[in-house]
Scaffold this motif. Structure first.
Motif, PDB file in Angstrom:
ATOM      1  N   PHE A   1       0.803  -1.216   0.000  1.00 61.87           N
ATOM      2  CA  PHE A   1       0.000   0.000   0.000  1.00 61.87           C
ATOM      3  C   PHE A   1       0.832   1.260   0.000  1.00 61.87           C
TER       4      PHE A   1
ATOM      5  N   ILE B   1       0.837  10.488  -3.674  1.00 62.66           N
ATOM      6  CA  ILE B   1       0.892  11.761  -2.953  1.00 62.66           C
ATOM      7  C   ILE B   1       1.939  12.676  -3.599  1.00 62.66           C
TER       8      ILE B   1
ATOM      9  N   THR C   1       0.619  14.099  -6.800  1.00 63.25           N
ATOM     10  CA  THR C   1      -0.335  15.173  -6.513  1.00 63.25           C
ATOM     11  C   THR C   1       0.405  16.447  -6.158  1.00 63.25           C
ATOM     12  N   LEU C   2       1.430  16.316  -5.337  1.00 64.76           N
ATOM     13  CA  LEU C   2       2.225  17.489  -4.934  1.00 64.76           C
ATOM     14  C   LEU C   2       2.831  18.165  -6.149  1.00 64.76           C
TER      15      LEU C   2
ATOM     16  N   GLN D   1       0.041  19.745  -8.267  1.00 68.04           N
ATOM     17  CA  GLN D   1      -0.717  20.824  -7.638  1.00 68.04           C
ATOM     18  C   GLN D   1       0.119  22.084  -7.447  1.00 68.04           C
TER      19      GLN D   1
ATOM     20  N   ASN E   1      -1.603  25.602  -8.926  1.00 67.26           N
ATOM     21  CA  ASN E   1      -1.898  26.797  -8.145  1.00 67.26           C
ATOM     22  C   ASN E   1      -1.217  27.992  -8.807  1.00 67.26           C
TER      23      ASN E   1
ATOM     24  N   PRO F   1      -8.249  17.286 -10.132  1.00 61.95           N
ATOM     25  CA  PRO F   1      -7.475  16.500  -9.158  1.00 61.95           C
ATOM     26  C   PRO F   1      -8.285  15.378  -8.540  1.00 61.95           C
ATOM     27  N   VAL F   2      -9.608  15.604  -8.406  1.00 65.39           N
ATOM     28  CA  VAL F   2     -10.425  14.583  -7.747  1.00 65.39           C
ATOM     29  C   VAL F   2     -10.407  13.275  -8.520  1.00 65.39           C
ATOM     30  N   PHE F   3     -10.453  13.357  -9.838  1.00 68.85           N
ATOM     31  CA  PHE F   3     -10.495  12.118 -10.608  1.00 68.85           C
ATOM     32  C   PHE F   3      -9.140  11.450 -10.654  1.00 68.85           C
TER      33      PHE F   3
ATOM     34  N   VAL G   1      -6.746  11.618  -8.251  1.00 75.29           N
ATOM     35  CA  VAL G   1      -6.500  10.953  -6.972  1.00 75.29           C
ATOM     36  C   VAL G   1      -7.440   9.763  -6.806  1.00 75.29           C
ATOM     37  N   GLY G   2      -8.681   9.934  -7.263  1.00 75.65           N
ATOM     38  CA  GLY G   2      -9.662   8.856  -7.140  1.00 75.65           C
ATOM     39  C   GLY G   2      -9.246   7.618  -7.896  1.00 75.65           C
TER      40      GLY G   2
ATOM     41  N   LEU H   1      -6.208   6.023  -6.076  1.00 85.14           N
ATOM     42  CA  LEU H   1      -6.530   5.287  -4.843  1.00 85.14           C
ATOM     43  C   LEU H   1      -7.303   4.018  -5.149  1.00 85.14           C
ATOM     44  N   ALA H   2      -8.251   4.126  -6.103  1.00 88.12           N
ATOM     45  CA  ALA H   2      -9.056   2.947  -6.418  1.00 88.12           C
ATOM     46  C   ALA H   2      -8.201   1.857  -7.042  1.00 88.12           C
TER      47      ALA H   2
ATOM     48  N   VAL I   1      -6.478  -0.679  -4.456  1.00 95.16           N
ATOM     49  CA  VAL I   1      -7.214  -1.665  -3.660  1.00 95.16           C
ATOM     50  C   VAL I   1      -7.139  -3.077  -4.247  1.00 95.16           C
ATOM     51  N   PRO I   2      -7.362  -3.258  -5.563  1.00 98.23           N
ATOM     52  CA  PRO I   2      -7.393  -4.660  -6.039  1.00 98.23           C
ATOM     53  C   PRO I   2      -6.028  -5.272  -6.293  1.00 98.23           C
TER      54      PRO I   2
END
Lengths: 256, 241
Positions: free
Chosen positions: A66, A74, A77-78, A81, A85, A175-177, A179-180, A183-184, A187-188
């Protein structure tokens, strides 16, 4: 501007981002249960493994499954992002530099951050080993060559994953999609590793490499040899394709 | 008024699609499990729904928590990108109401997600276990339990997201928390009551131990405490911004 100075510029941007702290926290937290439950390593339940190997493998298990993919997510994303900005991308693209170079410099920073985390994880491993050896009166310390080569392998296995995350980050603007999906996709990975097609799924590479190390240390747990043949070409193909796509698409939406 | 305002802000941020996507992914877990390995589950002794919960709920909850983290990050990202929070500060709106509005939206979205997942679980039980009958009271109880168990996680994650201006910092803290908690043993009552760990519990498991009232009361108490903390944080923040 040559590539080295570009990387220097990217590193300057990361000042005051406290990323090292975020990378260090999971590395430290991961070992606390291992130290508290060090006695478990003597209770082998019939698995032919030495306690010191068991300590090493179990400690890195959560990391490989994980935390390495999540840390890469992360960091990506940094990196993205900080540019999004205050319209940093526009400013970057207005410079007389090739966008491919900029893209690759950012990707190199991503790998560099992973390397920093790797060094920190090896360091904390040895610190914990020394503590547990003192507490349990048993030598848990493995030879450095074995530990470093295994950890290096796990992190090297994460390079295709980093390339894929970097591609997703350049392709998906919201960003939401990004990161989403990231993260998703984590899991598998534990399910994928047990199927025949694990080599098509970059998120499971680090865990696969760790499980092979487990198989080498304890007979019959998992495969003892890395299946290089379908895996290595696929991994290289995935990495190159992902990097090529991200270089082509880098800053395209900002250029409109 | 604040509620509709907050809803309007979420337009085109991908907030609702993210919840929808999370719900679909989580609901796909039991469906895939049953499609691939239904023989192994059908022969197991015990209540059909409990079998399904034992087999799938861990993974589904993980997806739920990841969705909560993601959505908490994005709901405050809309405030902090382009200095939206400063603009809000000059409006005649109370800061705490903004937090409350965001909390309500997240709870509503999560309850939709949980309801969808529980219905899919019931449908799985109905389809693959021949002697199973849907009981609405059980369904409602499971739903309420899971929702209340998730409340501390939601409010803690919103608190973290509201405290950190950079989206990736709150994301990092959230991911680290999920990871840390997944290492904890689930049997320990004290640890299972922590935020980020409580959603993994199911009603059947907790009832078996006779701890359901303690569990629910603690979860609600945690939510209230964290709510007060969020209230105080807004006061503290005013001195720094």
């Amino acid at each position: 501007m040559n590539f080295i100075s570009l990387i220097g510029v990217e590193l300057t941007k990361l000042r005051r981002s406290k990323i090292i702290l975020i990378l260090l926290t999971p590395v430290v937290i991961m070992w606390i249960p291992s130290i508290l439950n060090a006695k478990i390593n003597f209770n082998l339940q019939g698995i032919p493994i030495t306690p010191e190997h068991n300590f090493f493998i179990q400690g890195f298990m959560g990391m490989a499954w994980f935390m390495i993919p999540a840390s890469l997510l992360i960091c990506t994303t940094l990196l993205v992002q900080t540019e999004r900005n205050h319209k940093g991308f526009l400013k970057m693209l207005s410079l007389p530099l090739s966008s491919t170079k900029l893209c690759l410099a950012k990707f190199t920073i991503l790998l560099l951050l992973a390397t920093v985390q790797m060094v920190m994880s090896i360091g904390t491993y040895y610190l914990c080993c020394a503590t547990v050896s003192q507490l349990q009166n048993y030598n848990f310390i493995l030879e450095p060559l074995y530990v470093i080569s295994n950890v290096l392998q796990i992190y090297a296995g994460a390079i295709p994953l980093a390339a894929v995350f970097w591609m997703i980050a350049t392709l998906i603007q919201a960003p939401v999609f990004f990161v989403g999906t990231g993260l998703a996709s984590l899991v598998p990975s534990i399910l994928m590793i047990n199927t025949k097609f694990w080599f098509l799924y970059p998120m499971s590479y680090p865990f696969y490499l760790l499980m092979t190390a487990y198989g080498k240390a304890a007979e019959g747990i998992y495969e003892t040899e890395i299946a290089w043949l379908p895996w290595l070409p696929t991994a290289m193909l995935i990495t190159i394709t992902a990097l090529a796509i991200s270089c082509i698409r880098f800053g395209v939406s900002e250029r409109r | 008024m604040i509620f509709s305002l907050e809803l309007k802000k979420l337009k085109r941020t991908g907030y609702m699609p993210a919840f929808l996507g999370g719900a679909v992914l989580a609901a796909a877990v039991p469906l895939l499990h049953m499609l691939v390995r239904s023989e192994t589950f059908i022969v197991l002794p015990g209540e059909p729904l409990n079998i399904l919960y034992d087999a799938n709920w861990q993974m589904m909850t993980m997806l739920n928590i990841l969705t909560i983290i993601l959505c908490a990050c994005i709901i405050y990202h809309t405030e902090y990108s382009d200095n939206g929070a400063q603009k809000m500060a000059v409006l005649p709106v109370c800061d705490n109401h903004i937090f409350g509005g965001k909390f309500m939206i997240t709870v509503l979205a999560l309850s939709g997600m949980l309801l969808f997942e529980i219905i899919i679980l019931e449908l799985c039980a109905l389809h693959w276990f021949s002697d199973y009958q849907v009981q609405l009271t059980d369904l409602t109880k499971n739903f309420c339990f899971s929702l209340i168990a998730s409340l501390p996680t939601i409010i803690l994650m919103l608190l973290i997201a509201s405290a950190c201006q950079n989206m990736w910092v709150s994301l990092g803290i959230g991911v680290i928390l999920v990871f840390t908690v997944s290492v904890f043993p689930k049997e320990n009552l004290f640890l299972s009551l922590c935020p980020f760990n409580s959603p993994y519990q199911t009603l059947a498991l907790v009832t078996e131990k006779g701890k359901e009232y303690i569990f629910l009361v603690t979860c609600i108490a945690e939510t209230i405490l964290l709510g007060i903390a969020a209230h105080k944080l807004e006061h503290v923040r005013r001195y720094f911004s």
